[in-house]
Design a protein around this motif. Structure first.
Motif, PDB file in Angstrom:
ATOM      1  N   LEU A  12      36.960 119.433  39.344  1.00 56.74           N
ATOM      2  CA  LEU A  12      36.654 119.778  37.491  1.00 56.74           C
ATOM      3  C   LEU A  12      35.286 119.853  38.013  1.00 56.74           C
ATOM      4  N   ASP A  13      35.245 118.661  36.646  1.00 58.40           N
ATOM      5  CA  ASP A  13      33.335 118.595  36.410  1.00 58.40           C
ATOM      6  C   ASP A  13      32.814 118.780  36.904  1.00 58.40           C
ATOM      7  N   GLY A  14      31.452 119.210  36.861  1.00 57.99           N
ATOM      8  CA  GLY A  14      30.485 119.510  37.559  1.00 57.99           C
ATOM      9  C   GLY A  14      30.382 120.404  39.222  1.00 57.99           C
ATOM     10  N   THR A  15      31.677 120.980  39.162  1.00 54.91           N
ATOM     11  CA  THR A  15      32.400 121.675  40.358  1.00 54.91           C
ATOM     12  C   THR A  15      32.425 122.922  39.606  1.00 54.91           C
ATOM     13  N   LEU A  16      33.450 123.002  38.906  1.00 58.80           N
ATOM     14  CA  LEU A  16      34.270 124.165  38.081  1.00 58.80           C
ATOM     15  C   LEU A  16      33.529 124.380  37.091  1.00 58.80           C
ATOM     16  N   ILE A  17      33.370 123.437  36.678  1.00 56.54           N
ATOM     17  CA  ILE A  17      32.518 123.546  35.121  1.00 56.54           C
ATOM     18  C   ILE A  17      31.460 122.535  34.918  1.00 56.54           C
ATOM     19  N   GLU A  18      30.529 122.500  33.814  1.00 59.08           N
ATOM     20  CA  GLU A  18      30.077 121.556  33.421  1.00 59.08           C
ATOM     21  C   GLU A  18      30.197 121.970  31.758  1.00 59.08           C
ATOM     22  N   THR A  19      28.839 120.424  31.227  1.00 58.50           N
ATOM     23  CA  THR A  19      28.855 120.161  29.885  1.00 58.50           C
ATOM     24  C   THR A  19      28.097 121.288  29.543  1.00 58.50           C
ATOM     25  N   LEU A  20      27.899 122.180  28.714  1.00 57.36           N
ATOM     26  CA  LEU A  20      27.261 122.905  27.764  1.00 57.36           C
ATOM     27  C   LEU A  20      25.917 121.476  27.262  1.00 57.36           C
ATOM     28  N   SER A  21      26.489 120.689  26.244  1.00 54.11           N
ATOM     29  CA  SER A  21      25.593 119.775  25.732  1.00 54.11           C
ATOM     30  C   SER A  21      24.374 119.049  26.949  1.00 54.11           C
ATOM     31  N   GLY A  22      24.958 119.226  28.084  1.00 49.88           N
ATOM     32  CA  GLY A  22      24.071 118.629  29.106  1.00 49.88           C
ATOM     33  C   GLY A  22      25.123 117.115  29.634  1.00 49.88           C
ATOM     34  N   GLU A  23      25.774 116.388  28.300  1.00 49.02           N
ATOM     35  CA  GLU A  23      25.704 115.358  29.002  1.00 49.02           C
ATOM     36  C   GLU A  23      26.944 114.978  29.856  1.00 49.02           C
ATOM     37  N   THR A  24      27.047 114.017  30.610  1.00 49.75           N
ATOM     38  CA  THR A  24      27.889 113.959  31.736  1.00 49.75           C
ATOM     39  C   THR A  24      28.974 113.818  31.463  1.00 49.75           C
ATOM     40  N   PHE A  25      29.234 113.267  30.444  1.00 46.14           N
ATOM     41  CA  PHE A  25      30.817 112.894  29.724  1.00 46.14           C
ATOM     42  C   PHE A  25      31.114 114.267  28.587  1.00 46.14           C
TER      43      PHE A  25
END
Length: 176
Positions: A12-25
């Motif tokens: 999921l994270d980093g593959t299908l979605i990423e953060t808008l904030s640019g933060e890791t979490f």
């Protein structure tokens, strides 16, 4: 990409979605953007299913609210299904215990999702054998491939442990 995959597993994270904030979490369930370049590539392959597998240890640690996460996943499941015209299901592991069979790189999530999808696929297609989709028909994509600058190789190890092909998400998007 020359091989036709019937099922794609994706982190999921980093593959299908990423953060808008640019933060890791993510700062909340709103802090995400869908990676449409990945979905466009999935649309090109036209698999029968996209099965999302994700470790979410932040739930156990209290950083992420389980109910909000499940709302987010249901929204993503429906959005991706509608956009990419593919059956989408997901599983997540909220445990941080490395011996938990569902926590990647263990294969519990993949095995469970593929078993459920095989049964659903067989019932949708009047086939009596739910084993019509084999592990060699599956590909996993992720962002934890053990490459320089990546935090882990957990996605790649999960695919290896399950006996399926693997591609780093960036290689997947750029593959011909």
């Amino acid at each position: 990409m020359k091989k036709k995959y019937k099922v794609i597993f994706a982190d999921l994270d980093g593959t299908l979605i990423e953060t808008l904030s640019g933060e890791t979490f993510p700062k909340g369930i709103w802090d995400m953007k869908i990676k449409f370049d990945v979905l466009d590539k999935i649309k090109d392959i036209r698999p029968f299913a996209l099965l999302i597998v994700t470790n979410q240890g932040g739930i156990e640690k209290g950083f992420v609210d389980r109910r909000n996460f499940e709302f987010k996943m249901e929204y993503l499941r429906r959005s991706i299904s509608e956009y990419a015209h593919v059956f989408v299901e997901y599983s997540y592991c909220s445990s941080n215990d490395k011996s938990n069979g569902y926590r990647k790189p263990n294969i519990g999530m993949l095995d469970s999702l593929l078993t459920r999808f095989r049964k659903k696929f067989a019932s949708m297609h009047t086939y009596s054998d739910p084993e019509l989709i084999f592990n060699e028909d599956c590909l996993m994509i992720g962002d934890a491939s053990g490459k320089d600058g990546q935090w882990s190789d957990v996605d790649k190890k999960t695919a290896e442990n399950f006996g399926i092909d693997y591609m780093d998400v960036n290689d997947f998007v750029s593959a011909q």
